[in-house]
Design an enzyme around this catalytic site. Sequence first.
Site, PDB file in Angstrom:
ATOM      1  N   LYS A  71       0.873  -1.223   0.097  1.00 38.08           N
ATOM      2  CA  LYS A  71       0.052   0.036   0.111  1.00 38.08           C
ATOM      3  C   LYS A  71       0.828   1.171   0.079  1.00 38.08           C
ATOM      4  CE  LYS A  71      -2.346  -0.594   3.877  1.00 38.08           C
ATOM      5  NZ  LYS A  71      -1.688  -1.767   4.124  1.00 38.08           N
ATOM      6  N   THR A  73       4.079   1.706  -0.799  1.00 37.22           N
ATOM      7  CA  THR A  73       4.727   1.589  -1.942  1.00 37.22           C
ATOM      8  C   THR A  73       3.963   2.128  -3.286  1.00 37.22           C
ATOM      9  OG1 THR A  73       6.213  -0.035  -1.268  1.00 37.22           O
ATOM     10  CG2 THR A  73       6.256   0.346  -3.544  1.00 37.22           C
ATOM     11  N   ARG A  94       0.796   7.781   7.068  1.00 38.92           N
ATOM     12  CA  ARG A  94       1.412   7.768   8.521  1.00 38.92           C
ATOM     13  C   ARG A  94       2.760   7.553   8.845  1.00 38.92           C
ATOM     14  NH1 ARG A  94      -1.600   2.407  10.146  1.00 38.92           N
ATOM     15  NH2 ARG A  94      -0.764   2.160   7.868  1.00 38.92           N
ATOM     16  N   LYS A 105       6.997  -6.748  10.726  1.00 41.06           N
ATOM     17  CA  LYS A 105       6.545  -6.308   9.435  1.00 41.06           C
ATOM     18  C   LYS A 105       7.695  -5.381   8.818  1.00 41.06           C
ATOM     19  CE  LYS A 105       2.954  -3.037   7.638  1.00 41.06           C
ATOM     20  NZ  LYS A 105       4.023  -1.939   7.325  1.00 41.06           N
ATOM     21  N   ALA A 273      -4.525   0.020  12.207  1.00 41.86           N
ATOM     22  CA  ALA A 273      -5.747  -0.182  11.806  1.00 41.86           C
ATOM     23  C   ALA A 273      -6.453  -1.448  12.245  1.00 41.86           C
ATOM     24  CB  ALA A 273      -5.915  -0.253  10.152  1.00 41.86           C
ATOM     25  N   PHE A 301      -3.609  -1.719   6.845  1.00 41.75           N
ATOM     26  CA  PHE A 301      -4.039  -3.145   6.624  1.00 41.75           C
ATOM     27  C   PHE A 301      -4.937  -3.326   5.497  1.00 41.75           C
ATOM     28  CE2 PHE A 301      -2.431  -3.717  11.021  1.00 41.75           C
ATOM     29  CZ  PHE A 301      -1.330  -4.312  11.009  1.00 41.75           C
ATOM     30  N   PHE A 381       4.898  -8.220  -9.727  1.00 39.75           N
ATOM     31  CA  PHE A 381       6.406  -8.949  -9.252  1.00 39.75           C
ATOM     32  C   PHE A 381       6.681  -9.557 -10.373  1.00 39.75           C
ATOM     33  CE2 PHE A 381       4.570  -8.161  -5.265  1.00 39.75           C
ATOM     34  CZ  PHE A 381       5.714  -8.588  -4.267  1.00 39.75           C
ATOM     35  N   TRP A 409       7.241  -0.175  -7.654  1.00 40.51           N
ATOM     36  CA  TRP A 409       8.669  -0.806  -6.874  1.00 40.51           C
ATOM     37  C   TRP A 409       9.736  -0.696  -7.914  1.00 40.51           C
ATOM     38  CZ3 TRP A 409      12.764  -4.285  -6.855  1.00 40.51           C
ATOM     39  CH2 TRP A 409      13.122  -4.724  -5.626  1.00 40.51           C
TER      40      TRP A 409
END
Length: 565
Positions: A71, A73, A94, A105, A273, A301, A381, A409
């Site tokens: 999210k 990224t 955030r 994480k 969240a 999340f 990916f 990415w």
Amino acid sequence: MKTDIEIAQEAVMEPICTVAAGLGISEDDLEYYGKYKAKLSGEYLESLKSRKDGRLILVTAINPTPAGEGKTTTSVGLGQAFGRLGKKAVIALREPSLGPCFGIKGGAAGGGMSQVVPMEDINLHFTGDFHAITSANNLLAALLDNHIQQGNELQIDTRQVVWKRCLDMNDRVLRNTVVGMGSRLDGFVREDHFVITVASEIMAILCLAEDMKDLKERLGRIIVAYNYAGAPVTAGDLQAVGAMAALLKDAMKPNLVQTLEHTPALVHGGPFANIAHGCNSVVATRAALKMADYCITEAGFGADLGAEKFFDIKCRIAGLKPDAAVLVATVRALKYNGGVQKEELSRENLDALKKGIVNLEKHIENLQKYGVPVVVTLNSFVTDTEEEIAFVKEFCEARSCEFALSQVWEKGGEGGIALAEKLLEILDGNSEAGEGESAHSHFRMLYENELPLEEKIQTVAKEIYGAGSVSFSAAARRQLQRLTEMGFGNLPVCMAKNQYSLSDDPKLLGRPEGFELTVREAYVSAGAGFVVVLTGDVVTMPGLPKKPAAYRIDVSESGVITGLF
């Protein structure tokens, strides 16, 4: 392949005053924290109020998996893509919590070529906002226990103290503690508890307060305990508000940083969240809306947690009206939802993809219930195959949902242009709406304020999670009835639930339906303005995993940090 931190450390940043100048912000409106970080001054924030709002874009995702979704990224890459298209955008994110950084994480500054920098600063102490929140929280706790020690004029029942201390670290042994042990001078012995700072009510208040006046009013409403007569005792009763506000004075100001491509980003506030409302500060979001034509923000999340609370709590309290939502997914995560083990996710598996895509389907349906146009973006990916991508695209379009492939990415802003262009078509294409409105967004909330608390909980559980029924513990029913009698029945509910499943059982992947959601506890965050509802086994002070990320983090003799994500 370079790690995220290596990419960030090699980046050539512009002085933050240069980034600010691109938004028309003078150096007098900045409060510097070194060369590359600054807070926006109160005077500048006040000057923004007369400007019109830009478009508000929410970035959310499917339920998180070990395969990763991206999210932040995507949010960063999308902002960079707007910049490449000549559009004025500001990202509103955030601040990361130290708990995940040292736990499992990792950091929360984006990844690859789509990061906010300076990455190490943002992921660690940053500008001290979390320290200020922790200090304000624990000052209130100290004043509470001191009041009891010094004669207890307010007749606080030590068996009904509900205010908890906090720490921005995953430390499970502090969940349940005993304080006041020792001599008479060491206070009254009682059971106490800790929450992680990002789950504290002070964090929620800072992120929902409009200004210092509103902040102080909210602080004053915090319920810390109940007296022997059963009446609430507040932070205002303890005369704690002024000192707490003094600690939070600078923390209230949004932090301005930049992306790897120098797109401006406001990084401010950081509630989880799954156990809090999961959105950045209202002050930062409103500022970004005034500063640019497009504000890109995210909610934590999966959409069942962060997006639901963004719509039903943050937008309700702040009067925000989102124009579009971006739903992030990955082929790998969808296959994981389809039963594929993590080590096998790189192999093409259309059967597993078809089985697991029901998780994405449910999130699409949920977002559409809010009347906001949805764009699904597949975070790419290198192991994704053309057949897998085509299947997801056709699946989304068959459900009246736009689709765009994201390669942010790997390629930064260039990799987000397809997503940005899709959003621009929605937001600005052939609009007959009035100024500041989208022709395609008809935002509405899931429930009205007047709905009873139990029915609000059931609405979220059934409409968003897919539950067949809700089981309330005897304690939860009593608590909800009492909160209603106290006048809190008109508040929104902040559901605390595990993030890995739509249900309260983290092992139920995909799209579980007809399950029973268990509500075990409910309490009011009167200052924040919502009722917290604990479901399943969720805890408000996480623990560290067997092999914490902290094991990998180090700093060289020259001061270079390694291993941080």
